[in-house]
Design an enzyme around this catalytic site. Sequence first.
Site, PDB file in Angstrom:
ATOM      1  N   ALA A 281      72.246  42.048  25.090  1.00  0.00           N
ATOM      2  CA  ALA A 281      72.054  43.369  24.500  1.00  0.00           C
ATOM      3  C   ALA A 281      70.675  43.985  24.704  1.00  0.00           C
ATOM      4  O   ALA A 281      70.551  45.210  24.745  1.00  0.00           O
ATOM      5  CB  ALA A 281      72.352  43.314  22.995  1.00  0.00           C
ATOM      6  N   GLY A 282      69.622  43.178  24.786  1.00  0.00           N
ATOM      7  CA  GLY A 282      68.284  43.756  24.815  1.00  0.00           C
ATOM      8  C   GLY A 282      68.050  44.640  26.029  1.00  0.00           C
ATOM      9  O   GLY A 282      68.562  44.340  27.113  1.00  0.00           O
ATOM     10  N   GLY A 284      68.794  47.337  24.074  1.00  0.00           N
ATOM     11  CA  GLY A 284      69.682  47.932  23.097  1.00  0.00           C
ATOM     12  C   GLY A 284      70.168  49.339  23.365  1.00  0.00           C
ATOM     13  O   GLY A 284      70.864  49.909  22.520  1.00  0.00           O
ATOM     14  N   GLY A 285      69.854  49.921  24.502  1.00  0.00           N
ATOM     15  CA  GLY A 285      70.321  51.269  24.788  1.00  0.00           C
ATOM     16  C   GLY A 285      71.835  51.345  24.870  1.00  0.00           C
ATOM     17  O   GLY A 285      72.467  52.215  24.253  1.00  0.00           O
ATOM     18  N   LYS A 286      72.445  50.432  25.645  1.00  0.00           N
ATOM     19  CA  LYS A 286      73.901  50.418  25.742  1.00  0.00           C
ATOM     20  C   LYS A 286      74.520  50.025  24.410  1.00  0.00           C
ATOM     21  O   LYS A 286      75.597  50.515  24.045  1.00  0.00           O
ATOM     22  CB  LYS A 286      74.345  49.476  26.852  1.00  0.00           C
ATOM     23  CG  LYS A 286      73.936  49.904  28.257  1.00  0.00           C
ATOM     24  CD  LYS A 286      74.502  48.959  29.294  1.00  0.00           C
ATOM     25  CE  LYS A 286      73.966  49.285  30.685  1.00  0.00           C
ATOM     26  NZ  LYS A 286      72.536  48.959  30.817  1.00  0.00           N
ATOM     27  N   GLU A 305      71.315  38.706  21.790  1.00  0.00           N
ATOM     28  CA  GLU A 305      70.094  38.728  22.599  1.00  0.00           C
ATOM     29  C   GLU A 305      69.330  37.421  22.341  1.00  0.00           C
ATOM     30  O   GLU A 305      69.083  37.068  21.186  1.00  0.00           O
ATOM     31  CB  GLU A 305      69.234  39.937  22.228  1.00  0.00           C
ATOM     32  CG  GLU A 305      67.825  39.922  22.760  1.00  0.00           C
ATOM     33  CD  GLU A 305      67.724  39.742  24.267  1.00  0.00           C
ATOM     34  OE1 GLU A 305      66.872  38.953  24.707  1.00  0.00           O
ATOM     35  OE2 GLU A 305      68.505  40.403  24.994  1.00  0.00           O
ATOM     36  N   ASP A 331      71.987  32.483  22.740  1.00  0.00           N
ATOM     37  CA  ASP A 331      72.267  32.433  24.176  1.00  0.00           C
ATOM     38  C   ASP A 331      73.738  32.747  24.396  1.00  0.00           C
ATOM     39  O   ASP A 331      74.622  32.018  23.930  1.00  0.00           O
ATOM     40  CB  ASP A 331      71.940  31.037  24.705  1.00  0.00           C
ATOM     41  CG  ASP A 331      72.016  30.945  26.217  1.00  0.00           C
ATOM     42  OD1 ASP A 331      72.726  31.763  26.839  1.00  0.00           O
ATOM     43  OD2 ASP A 331      71.365  30.050  26.792  1.00  0.00           O
ATOM     44  N   CYS A 401      72.290  46.140  37.180  1.00  0.00           N
ATOM     45  CA  CYS A 401      71.524  47.257  37.743  1.00  0.00           C
ATOM     46  C   CYS A 401      71.017  46.830  39.113  1.00  0.00           C
ATOM     47  O   CYS A 401      69.818  46.692  39.343  1.00  0.00           O
ATOM     48  CB  CYS A 401      70.375  47.637  36.814  1.00  0.00           C
ATOM     49  SG  CYS A 401      69.548  49.150  37.347  1.00  0.00           S
TER      50      CYS A 401
END
Length: 463
Positions: A281-282, A284-286, A305, A331, A401
Amino acid sequence: MSDRSPRNRAPQRRPDQVRQLAYRVIRQVTAEDGYANLVLNKALRDQRMSGRDAAFCTELVHGTLRWQGTYDAVLARCVSRPLPELDANLLDLLRLGTHQLLRMRVDSYAAVNEMVTLTRFEAGQSRSGLVNAVLRKVSQRTLDQWIATIAPSREDDEYGYLAIAKAHPRWVIETFDDALGVRGIEGDLVDLLDADNDPPRVTLVARPGLAELDELVEAGATRTRWSPYGAVLQGGGDPGRIGAVATGRAGVQDEGSQLVAAALATAPLEGEDARWLDLCAGPGGKSALLASLANQRDALLTAVEPQEHRAELVRSNLRAVPGDHTVLVGDGRNPTWPAGSYDRVLVDVPCSGLGALRRRPEARWRRTPEDVAGLQPLQEALLASAITSVRPGGVVAYVTCSPHYGETRAVVDAVLNGRSDAEVEDARELFPGVPALGGGPDVQLWPHLHGTDAMYLALIRRH
């Protein structure tokens, strides 16, 4: 008393504040492995620098870092000893001066003079003479003339030529060319490299149910082409000045990142749709976008995260989102929940970041092919965990990405070849209106075709 007495000397001129700040940011990035966007944003806030000065400082920092490889090749012709023998701080000063001379509309005399003054202040009087002499040599040619002088012939060595002309490491250029070929996109390599070198736009997301796009538009943004939640902040500037961003109802998020999160949220699903998981998650934008979308269906998001400080960033992003959403520190490869617990799972795996080089200008010079190979076992383990975590009939979005084959299709194939309970579905229909998505079933976005980071998504359905 002699006229040469220190008491009669004129005080030394102080360096230009903007250039000095840019240099110190660059030093943090190169010497301390800082991230340019984070270090620069903090420096601008601390110095309360805004407007034209902030824009000039940003171009100095990002441009110098982005074109570092090309500038080093130029400087190697202008310095009498090998560049590795120069002190690192002196080399950064020379790079900063070279950027002003070759890619900015700065008068040559002013650029050299300002850099000599800055060198005197930051590195000592004895170094200023070398900076003066080297930058004067640099100023004798334009960038195009330097490229013609130092780059290999394009006919004999296209990748070698592009490495100098487009400021990308050779291995990255080869990777991009391979990735375009896998997608059947021919002749776009130069366009992709050019798009990587364009300064990125500041793209905002209006989190559904919390903010309306009109609020961002009224603040000076323009709606994005593809994402129904996105807007581009025209002319840059500090997004924190917008009320919706300051309160967490909106955020800064690349349009490609918005699109892959929205694709997971809109994928068809039969049966229960109450539990969503963001496995990596980190920062956290998504997570915030997914949680906002989940709220509209009475669903809850669990975000995972492994690092506490990044988990706190996720919590910060979720703070404005209503609902009992959960952030776990752990994890993702070792889930603490039963198999099949979730209906939708996002696994945005740690990757090389080759798809965001326009946004992270320093990354192109830090990454190596070995980094990609080293990440593959982690990516495969996280994807396998994500598939196990979703219920039969549920969906997993594998996201990176990066356009690198070794981080995209190769990972998906490696995991799915070892199990019979999941398959890739065609994700293209989940990107309505977005052109040039290729032959599917997975989706690769491109900076030069879509104006986004090079986000990859494979949608996987569990049987």
